[in-house]
Design an enzyme around this catalytic site. Structure first.
Site: not given
Length: 328
Positions: A234, A263, A282
């Site tokens: 993360r 993000e 991601h």
């Protein structure tokens, strides 16, 4: 009356097939819905299959019928677990579905940074050949890697690194050092001591209050000079200002990032201007096979709960799998 299931992203056909095999479901398909639309549709949903949607107390207040939250993945930092538990709503994840894909992606980032793959690709495409902008590449063999987090993904990465003939250090307070040593790896209790030995750091821990900014200015100062950082966990586990400073100051050989602190990030992100950074959006788990595995499991998790079967192996709040009179 059919169960209404809210799908918050386009689901891989493998998952849709699991749901469409049932005749007692009403499927409502959205794609990355804005908050207002998400809450509006939650008002009539019995189940929600979520991606990055935030399931907090406000969302739950809009969802009087909700019986299960199923995550399309293994992370759950976007879900208020305590609030769901208070409502007796199981929060389900796809344990075991994406660890192989993410572990392979972590190795790809590690190699891409070590071998300056993108630099050389750009150089050749621009008409160059031998006279590369910076020919310095490094081998992984013989180097030490610190794997932070020894769950399904981290343990795979540790084994992959061993296959590359790396010395593997592992830090995870959830595992007894004797267990880590029995697997053939060197256990680490103190992060900074581990960082001082690491040529590569690969992050695989969940985002919690304790791990937020685990890699901060002090951590980068403790890190062995010339190291590589890989983060497929993360983004907020790493302080971006501290990372940028370490990269710009030459403290790091480079970084491979599948996640960012914010993000999506805007085009002005200073990380994008650094040649020794490799970024992916991601999507480490999003191989064809990984998406199919996650979709099938996320769909099955919903059906199991609606059918009265709560499988603790896939539940974040696993205490809800126990009979009420046995819960503390």
């Amino acid at each position: 009356m059919p169960h209404r299931i809210l799908l918050c992203r386009t689901l891989h056909p493998a998952g849709m097939a699991v749901l469409q095999a049932r005749s007692d479901l009403d499927l409502v398909a959205l794609h990355d819905p804005p908050v207002e639309q998400f809450h509006q549709h939650l008002s009539s949903a019995d189940a929600a299959l979520c991606w990055l949607e935030r399931v907090d107390r406000t969302a739950l207040a809009a969802a009087p019928r909700l019986k299960v939250v199923s995550r399309y993945g293994v992370g759950f930092d976007t879900v208020d677990i305590a609030a769901c538990t208070e409502r007796d709503i199981p929060v389900m994840v796809t344990n075991g579905a994406n660890d192989l894909s993410v572990a392979e992606h972590a190795m790809m980032l590690m190699l891409a940074v070590a071998r300056r793959a993108l630099d050389h690709d750009r150089h050749v495409r621009g008409g160059g050949w031998w006279d590369g902008p910076d020919p310095r590449m490094v081998d992984l063999a013989g180097r030490s890697v610190l794997v932070v987090g020894y769950g399904r993904i981290g343990s795979r990465v540790a084994n992959y690194c061993r296959a590359f003939h790396m010395r593997v250090l592992v830090m995870d307070p959830g595992f007894h050092p004797a267990r880590i040593a029995a697997d053939g790896f060197a256990p680490v209790r103190d992060l900074h001591q581990g960082l001082a030995q690491a040529d590569v750091v690969s992050l695989h821990c969940p985002l919690t209050p304790e791990t937020r900014h685990l890699m901060d200015e002090a951590a980068f100062a403790a890190l062995k000079p010339g190291a590589i950082l890989v983060n497929t966990a993360r983004g907020p586990i790493v302080s971006q200002p501290a990372l940028v400073a370490a990269l710009q100051g030459g403290r790091l050989h480079g970084a491979g990032l599948d996640v960012l602190e914010v993000e999506p990030s805007d085009a002005g992100n200073p990380l994008y201007a650094l040649p020794n950074v490799v970024v992916s959006p991601h999507n480490a788990a999003s191989t064809e096979e990984g998406l199919a595995r996650m979709a099938r499991q996320a769909a099955q998790n919903i059906l199991d709960v609606l059918d009265g079967r709560r499988d603790a192996a896939f539940m974040v709040n696993a205490e809800l799998a126990r009979p009420r009179d046995l819960r503390r």
